[in-house]
Design an enzyme around this catalytic site. Structure first.
Site, short mmCIF file in Angstrom:
data_model
loop_
_atom_site.label_atom_id
_atom_site.label_comp_id
_atom_site.label_asym_id
_atom_site.label_seq_id
_atom_site.Cartn_x
_atom_site.Cartn_y
_atom_site.Cartn_z
N HIS A 16 1.06 -1.11 -0.09
CA HIS A 16 -0.05 0.08 -0.16
C HIS A 16 0.79 1.16 -0.21
O HIS A 16 1.56 1.43 0.86
CB HIS A 16 -0.89 -0.17 1.43
CG HIS A 16 -1.88 -1.24 1.29
ND1 HIS A 16 -3.03 -1.20 0.67
CD2 HIS A 16 -1.68 -2.30 1.76
CE1 HIS A 16 -3.66 -2.12 0.77
NE2 HIS A 16 -2.85 -3.16 1.82
N LEU A 17 0.75 2.06 -1.18
CA LEU A 17 1.53 3.24 -1.15
C LEU A 17 0.77 4.54 -0.94
O LEU A 17 1.45 5.67 -0.60
CB LEU A 17 2.15 3.29 -2.58
CG LEU A 17 3.49 2.35 -2.96
CD1 LEU A 17 3.95 2.65 -4.23
CD2 LEU A 17 4.80 2.71 -1.83
N ARG A 18 -0.56 4.36 -0.90
CA ARG A 18 -1.56 5.73 -0.71
C ARG A 18 -1.16 6.48 -1.67
O ARG A 18 -0.69 6.40 -2.88
CB ARG A 18 -1.36 6.08 0.77
CG ARG A 18 -1.33 5.36 1.97
CD ARG A 18 -2.33 4.49 2.02
NE ARG A 18 -2.29 3.63 3.39
CZ ARG A 18 -3.01 2.35 3.33
NH1 ARG A 18 -3.70 1.86 2.69
NH2 ARG A 18 -3.02 1.88 4.74
N ASN A 42 -6.50 0.20 -3.26
CA ASN A 42 -7.67 0.76 -2.41
C ASN A 42 -7.29 2.16 -1.79
O ASN A 42 -7.37 2.49 -0.53
CB ASN A 42 -7.84 -0.24 -1.19
CG ASN A 42 -6.50 -0.09 -0.06
OD1 ASN A 42 -5.23 -0.05 -0.47
ND2 ASN A 42 -6.68 -0.63 0.95
N LYS A 100 -7.53 -7.00 -8.09
CA LYS A 100 -7.69 -7.13 -6.60
C LYS A 100 -9.23 -7.40 -6.04
O LYS A 100 -10.02 -6.40 -6.48
CB LYS A 100 -7.11 -5.87 -6.04
CG LYS A 100 -7.40 -6.08 -4.35
CD LYS A 100 -6.40 -7.24 -3.75
CE LYS A 100 -6.68 -7.51 -2.41
NZ LYS A 100 -5.72 -6.83 -1.20
N HIS A 175 -1.76 -12.17 1.77
CA HIS A 175 -1.51 -12.11 3.18
C HIS A 175 -2.29 -13.43 3.93
O HIS A 175 -3.10 -13.07 4.85
CB HIS A 175 -1.93 -10.78 3.92
CG HIS A 175 -3.16 -10.12 3.22
ND1 HIS A 175 -4.47 -10.89 3.31
CD2 HIS A 175 -3.32 -8.93 2.81
CE1 HIS A 175 -5.25 -9.92 3.06
NE2 HIS A 175 -4.90 -8.71 2.62
N LEU A 220 -5.29 -6.47 9.25
CA LEU A 220 -6.37 -7.38 8.78
C LEU A 220 -5.58 -8.21 7.59
O LEU A 220 -4.85 -7.45 6.76
CB LEU A 220 -7.54 -6.53 8.01
CG LEU A 220 -8.58 -6.02 9.17
CD1 LEU A 220 -9.46 -5.07 8.73
CD2 LEU A 220 -8.89 -7.26 10.03
N HIS A 252 -0.83 4.01 8.27
CA HIS A 252 -1.65 4.88 8.88
C HIS A 252 -0.90 5.62 9.81
O HIS A 252 -0.12 5.13 10.50
CB HIS A 252 -2.61 4.18 9.50
CG HIS A 252 -3.68 3.21 8.83
ND1 HIS A 252 -4.58 3.71 7.90
CD2 HIS A 252 -3.45 1.75 8.40
CE1 HIS A 252 -5.20 2.72 7.15
NE2 HIS A 252 -4.55 1.55 7.54
N ALA A 264 -6.51 -0.59 10.67
CA ALA A 264 -5.92 -1.61 10.57
C ALA A 264 -4.61 -1.47 9.54
O ALA A 264 -4.85 -0.91 8.39
CB ALA A 264 -6.80 -2.67 10.15
#
Ligand code: NCD
Ligand code: ZN
Length: 346
Positions: A16-18, A42, A100, A175, A220, A252, A264
């Site tokens: 996740h790189l945002r 996401n 995904k 995961h 998660l 986060h 999460a």
């Protein structure tokens, strides 16, 4: 004498790189050690179309500091409105490497995910036809299913039926956190692979809950009992090419983690390779680290192994910053809870 280990440069098959200021802060943490990563879609709003993936890829490359090289491997977020032709076109150009699947409501920013699997049948059939992998967040979301059982129930109720209904569909169970996930991969063929995170090799559910609640260990799928952690360690270090590294490094801010309803995600990009070397050393499997981090995932995604290398050196304990500073606030780096003796040099 210091022991050194040189491996093909690793890739992260789930990252996740945002976006924006967070992207600018976390991207160098990954690019310092990894050549490529499968980029999770996401965002808010999610990366659904080929055009959105192309724009996101451009933003990632624009955020890369001068002198660093990194190749983002883009994914599309599957929704009930996803157009099979758009997916095929984005795969054809090489832009998109996977789609995904988030069951709606399963995790951070998954509200646009799939509720009715019959509505994505056309996309799944097209993906099977062209060999494009489906990355699956494997947890059911039914309120009556205990959170610690959600992965095992997903395999029986959702994943196995999808795979039976879609012959030839290539699937990555993302995961995995249970021995059930490990067993399901082992019982199937090479069209099925699984990523394993760094943190799920280290923590079990006690680490989250005993002696006070530890928000930075909450992610998660949630970490399970010790027997599951041991099954994951055996799978990761066991040399079976169907298991490969996907850190799921998921930043986060501390403000969003250390609160009454914390987000999460564990942020592991910074020290993952150092931790993994320690884990593989402890398991007597240092010779298999390269397969897990650099070889198996590339083979599954039908990409060449990186020509560049990464060198790890065993010596005095090495330390990493406890937090990184981002434009959105501080982000805590995953603490493995034991000393790290492997330093990493590009
Ligand atoms: C991820 C995130 O924050 O985007 N969180 C996590 O706990 N892993 C989402 C995900 O991969 O489930
Ligand atoms: Zn993730």
């Amino acid at each position: 004498m210091n022991q050194t280990l040189t491996i093909a440069r690793p890739d992260d098959w789930h990252l996740h790189l945002r976006d924006g200021a967070m992207l600018r802060a976390v991207l160098p943490e990954t690019a310092r050690h990894f050549a490529r990563a499968i980029i999770m879609p996401n965002l808010v709003p999610p990366v659904v179309t080929g055009a959105q993936a192309a724009a996101y890829r451009d933003r990632i490359l624009a955020a890369l500091p001068d002198g660093m090289t990194f190749e983002p491997l883009m994914t599309l977020y599957l929704t009930e409105d996803t157009d099979p032709a758009d997916v095929a076109a984005a795969a054809e150009t090489g832009l998109v490497k996977a789609v995904k699947l988030y069951p709606a409501g399963a995790t951070t920013n998954s509200a646009s995910g799939v509720r009715d699997f019959d509505r994505v049948r056309g996309v799944l059939d097209k993906m099977a036809e062209i060999g494009l992998p489906l990355c699956v967040h494997g947890e059911v979301t039914d309120a009556e299913v205990d959170i610690f059982d959600r992965e095992a129930v997903f395999i029986d109720r959702v994943l196995d039926p999808i795979r039976r209904a879609t012959p030839g569909l290539r699937v990555v169970m993302e995961h995995i956190t249970t021995r059930d996930g490990v067993a399901y991969v082992k019982a199937n063929d090479t069209d099925l692979g699984a990523t394993i995170t760094t943190h799920h090799l280290i923590i079990n559910r006690n680490h989250i809950l005993v002696g006070g609640i530890r928000p930075h260990y909450y992610c998660l799928p949630v970490a399970k009992r010790e027997e599951h952690r041991l099954a994951l360690r055996a799978a990761a270090t066991g040399g079976d090419a169907r298991f490969f590294l996907g850190t799921d490094s998921a930043p986060h801010t501390d403000a969003n983690k250390e609160t009454a309803c914390g987000c999460a995600g564990c942020f592991t990009a910074t020290n993952t390779m150092s931790i993994l070397a320690q884990v593989f050393e402890d398991e007597g499997a240092l010779d298999r680290l390269e397969g897990f981090a650099s070889g198996n995932g590339a083979a599954f995604y039908r990409l060449p192994v990186n020509a560049a290398t990464l060198t790890l050196t065993r010596g005095e304990a090495v330390t990493y910053p406890a937090k990184i500073i981002t434009g959105e606030g501080e982000v805590t780096v995953f603490d493995p809870g034991f000393p790290l003796h492997w330093s990493v040099s590009a």
